[in-house]
Scaffold this motif. Structure first.
Motif, PDB file in Angstrom:
ATOM      1  N   HIS A 115       0.760  -1.242  -0.051  1.00 38.24           N
ATOM      2  CA  HIS A 115      -0.016  -0.008   0.001  1.00 38.24           C
ATOM      3  C   HIS A 115       0.898   1.352   0.022  1.00 38.24           C
ATOM      4  CE1 HIS A 115      -3.711   2.231   1.409  1.00 38.24           C
ATOM      5  NE2 HIS A 115      -2.794   3.080   1.733  1.00 38.24           N
TER       6      HIS A 115
ATOM      7  N   GLY B  56       2.044   0.634  -4.465  1.00 41.80           N
ATOM      8  CA  GLY B  56       0.941   1.630  -4.180  1.00 41.80           C
ATOM      9  C   GLY B  56       1.470   3.028  -4.375  1.00 41.80           C
TER      10      GLY B  56
ATOM     11  N   ALA C 277      -3.906   3.001  -3.652  1.00 44.77           N
ATOM     12  CA  ALA C 277      -3.088   1.897  -2.756  1.00 44.77           C
ATOM     13  C   ALA C 277      -3.774   0.802  -2.412  1.00 44.77           C
ATOM     14  CB  ALA C 277      -2.446   2.975  -1.702  1.00 44.77           C
TER      15      ALA C 277
ATOM     16  N   ALA D  85      -3.799  -1.483  -5.277  1.00 44.94           N
ATOM     17  CA  ALA D  85      -2.540  -2.065  -5.337  1.00 44.94           C
ATOM     18  C   ALA D  85      -2.057  -3.224  -4.217  1.00 44.94           C
ATOM     19  CB  ALA D  85      -1.441  -1.090  -5.087  1.00 44.94           C
ATOM     20  N   GLU D  86      -2.739  -3.114  -3.123  1.00 40.90           N
ATOM     21  CA  GLU D  86      -2.869  -4.208  -2.345  1.00 40.90           C
ATOM     22  C   GLU D  86      -3.474  -5.630  -2.879  1.00 40.90           C
ATOM     23  OE1 GLU D  86      -3.652  -3.402   2.088  1.00 40.90           O
ATOM     24  OE2 GLU D  86      -4.228  -1.531   1.285  1.00 40.90           O
TER      25      GLU D  86
END
Length: 605
Positions: free
Chosen positions: A387, A392, A425, A428-429
């Motif tokens: 993140h 992220g 973010a 992205a995780e």
């Protein structure tokens, strides 16, 4: 079809960059954040007069923006359109905060004093004696910034209407106290200067400046406790629907249907809870999620020592860069540089990220607050660093810096909106989970724990500020109206984090109304944007190339939530990224001749 980047299509972006030039002169903290050589010995002015100067610049810029758009011949180029939409929305949102006099009660534990009078020094260059001399002169002016803040807060008290909630006052007083007690009682500023290798006269100047800054922090702490707090005791914790909408727009760039959002978040909460139960069973058969997380804390993989955990976090980011570049992202060399760091004392409990300067002389950094801990379980940290770091916040914000001369310096450095950045973010995780990178025992439970926290944030943030009721099937407080105490109990039951973290979170929600909802709402926009692109490609019998889509999406620059959804949907029809990353940079063209948002504080967890 790519954007028209011809010289005669930059009128709107030139207005945005002129705004950055003006803002850097008005607020030296902005200049330091961007790495611009302006006002490096000065501190921000938090007085009402300082706010008036910033508002005057915003109003003048809106006039210039109208003129630039009206003078355009034919439709604006896509790059111009996006910059204009962002600049207008951000300036109007910020002016709405001023119109409501919200800055007269601005006492928050993140995005506040820490960024104004502490982080500004961490962003300064400190490699030469001249750098340290500038830091000493700036440090001697910390008292001026705190005096300006006190002036604004006093004006709010005098009106009787613009007073912060007592919980926030106590939190900030305690934060100041932590700075004062840092470095074995010498204070954070003395600790910051302790390792400076400078001549004796400059050492004496640094010590004097650090002592002045520490004394100013102590004075502010004492004033908050003795003078401000007694007058704030009757203030409610929630801000009400009208104030909440103003702030929610500031953090998301959208006019939200708060009741729809509240209901949607309950659906997310129930979905994640079911996933967590299944994942807990795989960690410790028969265990509840909380029991499984406590088991991981005690028996899961961990590292001892702040430096050891810093190195582990750095390794994770380096590995992610190697694995993702060329497969799911196309990264320019400057973007591949990111550093992990340990956050200073007095920071909030959440990890955070600070982006690189516009010329990349200062790298992007992730920051881990240790909160006095020396042992660090790893099960919940990996998704956090996906993140905060890679893929992220770092990939997004560093990409914007890399494209600053094609976007605008405003878009690359100051125009970020939490729903766009925090949403990316969180996306992205989730991407790293989809790609199978959460492999070790408990890592996926850690990912879901953070997902649950972000869903609960929406419930708590809207629920407390609007005094909404919990549903009758809620496991805590069924049928009751939200209160800070109930929010703390609810969060503690649904989080694997420490009691100190929960306390910090509650203070954060109360002090930053609307910010907490930006994570899940932003994630929803990014996921829906990708789904739209996938559907469009499937309709043509094609498969979406995620590397191209990610590159295009990250090259859009920041956008408010409503605009982001529109722009991501349009990507499905484009064959090429709107702006392409350049792998060779022969110098940086920033178009800045004199060198709350989240700009000064980076991005939070």
């Amino acid at each position: 079809m790519g954007d028209d980047l011809s010289a005669d299509s930059r009128a709107v972006r030139d207005v945005a960059d002129a705004y950055v030039t003006g803002l850097a002169r008005v607020d030296p903290g902005i200049a330091t954040y961007l790495g611009l050589p302006v006002g490096q010995e000065e501190m921000p002015d938090l007085s009402p007069e300082g706010r008036d100067r910033m508002d005057g610049l915003s109003r003048a810029t809106l006039v210039d923006l109208d003129r630039a758009e009206q003078a355009a011949v034919g439709p604006l180029a896509p790059a111009e359109r996006r910059c204009g939409r962002l600049l207008r929305e951000r300036l109007q949102a910020d002016l709405a905060v001023s119109t409501d006099d919200e800055y007269l009660r601005e006492i928050v534990n993140v995005y506040g004093l820490q960024q104004r009078v502490q982080d500004i020094f961490q962003l300064m260059p400190t490699s030469t004696a001249d750098d340290w001399a500038a830091a000493a002169r700036r440090m001697s002016r910390v008292s001026q910034t705190l005096d300006g803040l006190r002036e604004s807060l006093t004006r709010g008290l005098d009106t009787g209407h613009f007073v912060a909630a007592p919980r926030q006052v106590r939190v900030i007083a305690d934060q100041l106290d932590a700075w004062i007690r840092d470095a074995d009682g010498r204070g954070w500023y003395a600790g910051f200067c302790a390792d400076a290798d400078v001549p004796a006269p400059l050492r004496s100047e640094l010590d004097r400046s650090a002592a002045l800054a520490t004394a100013a922090a102590a004075g502010m702490r004492d004033w908050l406790r003795a003078d401000y707090l007694p007058k704030a005791e009757a203030q409610p914790d929630g801000v009400g629907a009208d104030r909440y909408r103003t702030w929610a727009r500031f953090w998301t760039g959208a006019e939200l249907d708060l009741h729809e959002t509240y209901g949607w978040a309950w659906g997310e909460y129930r979905r994640i809870r079911a996933e967590m139960r299944a994942e807990a069973e795989s960690v410790l058969p028969g265990a509840t999620p909380r029991e499984a997380m406590h088991h991981l804390d005690r028996h899961g993989e961990a590292v001892d020592g702040a430096e050891a955990v810093r190195l582990r976090l750095q390794g994770w980011m380096d590995e992610a860069l190697d694995e993702l570049d060329g497969t799911y992202f196309e990264l320019a060399p400057p973007v591949r540089v990111v550093e992990s760091a340990i956050a200073p004392a007095g920071s909030g409990s959440a990890a955070y990220y600070t982006p690189p300067s516009v010329d990349f002389s200062r790298p992007g950094r992730t920051w881990l607050p240790t909160q006095g801990r020396t042992r660090f379980p790893l099960w919940s940290l990996r998704s956090v660093w996906y993140h905060e770091g890679v893929p992220g916040h770092h990939l997004q914000l560093a990409q914007w810096r890399h494209l600053s001369d094609q976007l605008s310096t405003y878009q690359a450095g100051l125009g970020g909106i939490d729903a766009c950045t925090e949403g990316w973010a969180m996306y992205a995780e989730r991407l790293m989970d989809e790609l199978g990178h959460l492999r070790r025992p408990g890592e996926r439970l850690g990912f879901l724990d953070w997902q649950m926290l972000r869903a609960v944030r929406v419930l708590v943030d809207i629920g407390v500020h609007l005094a909404l009721d919990l549903p009758h099937d809620a496991p805590v407080g069924a049928g009751q109206a939200w209160t800070p105490g109930l929010a703390k109990e609810f969060l503690a039951v649904h989080s694997g984090q420490s009691a100190e973290f929960v306390d910090s979170e509650i203070g954060r929600y109360l002090g930053l109304p609307g910010q907490a909802v930006s994570y899940k709402l932003g994630e929803r926009a990014w996921l829906e944007g990708r789904a739209a692109a996938e559907a469009a490609h499937a309709g043509r019998g094609e498969r979406l190339d995620l590397k191209s889509w990610h590159t295009a999406a990250l090259s859009l620059g920041p956008l408010g939530l409503d605009d982001l959804q529109d722009e991501l949907a349009q990507l499905q029809a484009e064959e090429n990224p709107p702006l392409r990353p350049r792998h060779h940079r022969d110098g940086m063209e920033t178009r800045v001749s004199n060198g709350p948002t989240e700009a000064e504080g980076g991005s939070l967890l």
